[in-house]
Write an enzyme that holds these catalytic residues in place. Structure first.
Site, PDB file in Angstrom:
ATOM      1  N   CYS A  69       0.828  -1.210   0.000  1.00 47.09           N
ATOM      2  CA  CYS A  69       0.000   0.000   0.000  1.00 47.09           C
ATOM      3  C   CYS A  69       0.866   1.266   0.000  1.00 47.09           C
ATOM      4  CB  CYS A  69      -0.983  -0.033   1.170  1.00 47.09           C
ATOM      5  SG  CYS A  69      -2.399   1.075   0.969  1.00 47.09           S
ATOM      6  N   HIS A  90      -3.932  -5.290  -0.231  1.00 44.69           N
ATOM      7  CA  HIS A  90      -3.652  -5.845   1.097  1.00 44.69           C
ATOM      8  C   HIS A  90      -3.726  -7.368   1.078  1.00 44.69           C
ATOM      9  CE1 HIS A  90      -3.417  -2.312   3.806  1.00 44.69           C
ATOM     10  NE2 HIS A  90      -4.083  -1.739   2.831  1.00 44.69           N
ATOM     11  N   GLU A 142      -2.784  -9.408   3.277  1.00 44.97           N
ATOM     12  CA  GLU A 142      -3.061 -10.004   4.589  1.00 44.97           C
ATOM     13  C   GLU A 142      -4.559 -10.168   4.813  1.00 44.97           C
ATOM     14  OE1 GLU A 142      -4.079  -5.865   5.296  1.00 44.97           O
ATOM     15  OE2 GLU A 142      -2.486  -6.849   4.180  1.00 44.97           O
TER      16      GLU A 142
END
Length: 394
Positions: free
Chosen positions: A267, A352, A354
């Site tokens: 990001c 993202h 994760e």
């Protein structure tokens, strides 16, 4: 009939939406954006990347599963405000400890419900994100919380929104980074990696630990010498809020570290790497915020369903000498979603990995990072590392 306390959302362009108060009673101002996720409101509220922003949730019913401490992405909410078509005062979930409204009141999150969020999102998609103010009648007129705002009062808030400082050109990272370094506890010894905290999410740290990394989180202003003093095996550049351009100290660190250690950026960290290499970033009209963004991996041809939260993007063509090559693109608008250095073990993604909308489409990136660390000749003075070390005089 239950009477509800009045509230307004006043935008800098003069538009005023009239609704009802929710959460902490008061006023707030920020950049109004929207997120298309159907769930995950607690993770959104506690993501430091939303610092300075008022978030509109497009899903019409928010709060029905309450709030669980295990879903916090940081120690507190960072959103400036929250907007929904309808908030639920009640909740039903075996994991929840409290209602969404109690959570908002505990942390001072000012919110509004009952407005036409479809009309608001269409305005943002057409004209781009704008600054706005949420104001509660109960706060401004505690003796008459159910009365309407007068036109004159509404105009006061329109002007306040217009005069609020833009996120563009403002360093928002200073407000969210850790003040001191800390180590994340792990159950096993692994590769030590320094995580530069520009507004890092807890889940990112946990995912790195899962693949055999010992994370050491450091403040955003940590210097290359301080990083190397920790004797790490790798470097991670985290997500974070706002415009990446003003973070010149981070650009400098990323440039000086490039090639010294295997590096992974997510990001804002992705954008910092692009700027460090001499490239440019630009502000998007309304950004990518949600859990349904399709991203194509140019190396494999696979399409990943990703979670995203950003309002700026890297212009890959602006990076000189073809230092980075594109590895991922967004299938909705063609913007850059990932890149890798043409010489050093440095790579990054805009989204993202994760998060789990895929649910595991992007987890391979963490495995790739540990593979890069294992393969890197960090102690034998490889030509690549010597060239990078020459920039630091070490």
């Amino acid at each position: 009939m239950i009477r509800k306390e009045r509230a307004i959302l006043a935008l800098e362009d003069g538009t005023v939406y009239r609704g009802y108060a929710f959460g902490h009673r008061g006023e707030t101002v920020g950049e109004v954006v929207f997120n298309t996720s159907m769930t995950g409101y607690q993770e959104i509220m506690t993501d430091p990347s939303y610092n300075g922003q008022i978030v509109t949730i497009t899903y019409p019913h928010v709060g029905n599963y309450g709030v669980a401490i295990y879903d916090m992405e940081s120690n507190k909410p960072y959103v400036r405000g929250f907007i929904s078509r309808e908030f639920s005062g009640d909740y039903s979930n075996h994991r929840a400890q409290q209602s969404l409204e109690a959570f908002m009141q505990q942390y001072g999150v000012v919110s509004i419900q009952g407005i036409d969020t479809r009309a608001l999102v269409r305005r943002l998609r057409t004209g781009g994100v704008v600054k706005g103010v949420i104001a509660h009648r109960s706060y401004t007129h505690p003796t008459d919380p159910y009365g309407e705002f007068t036109p004159e009062e509404e105009q006061v808030y329109v002007v306040r929104a217009r005069d609020h400082q833009d996120i563009d050109g403002h360093d928002m990272t200073r407000e969210v980074t850790t003040p001191l370094p800390y180590a994340f506890p792990t159950l096993r010894h692994g590769k030590r990696v320094v995580l530069m905290d520009f507004g890092i999410k807890h889940t990112i740290i946990e995912r790195l630990a899962e693949v055999g990394i010992e994370p050491i989180v450091v403040p955003a202003h940590t210097t290359p010498a301080q990083i190397m003093a920790l004797q790490p095996h790798g470097l991670f550049l985290s997500n974070g809020p706002g415009d990446p351009a003003p973070l010149e100290y981070a650009h400098k660190t990323a440039w000086e570290m490039m090639g010294l250690l295997p590096t992974f950026g997510i990001c804002l960290g992705h954008q910092i790497l692009g700027l460090a290499a001499g490239g440019k970033t630009f502000k998007m009209k309304f950004g990518h915020r949600g859990g349904n963004q399709p991203v194509k991996n140019l190396l494999t041809g696979n399409v990943e369903i990703t979670s995203q939260n950003h309002g700026y993007a890297v212009d890959i063509d602006s990076i000189p000498n073809d230092a980075f090559v594109a590895t991922h693109v967004n299938l909705n608008d063609g913007t850059l979603e990932g890149m890798a250095h043409s010489r050093y073990p440095v790579f990054s993604v805009q989204y993202h990995p994760e998060a789990s909308p895929g649910p595991h489409d992007s987890r391979y990136l963490f495995d790739r990072f540990i593979e890069e660390i294992d393969a890197f000749d960090g102690g034998n003075g490889s030509p690549v590392q010597k060239a990078a070390a020459g920039r630091l005089g070490i």
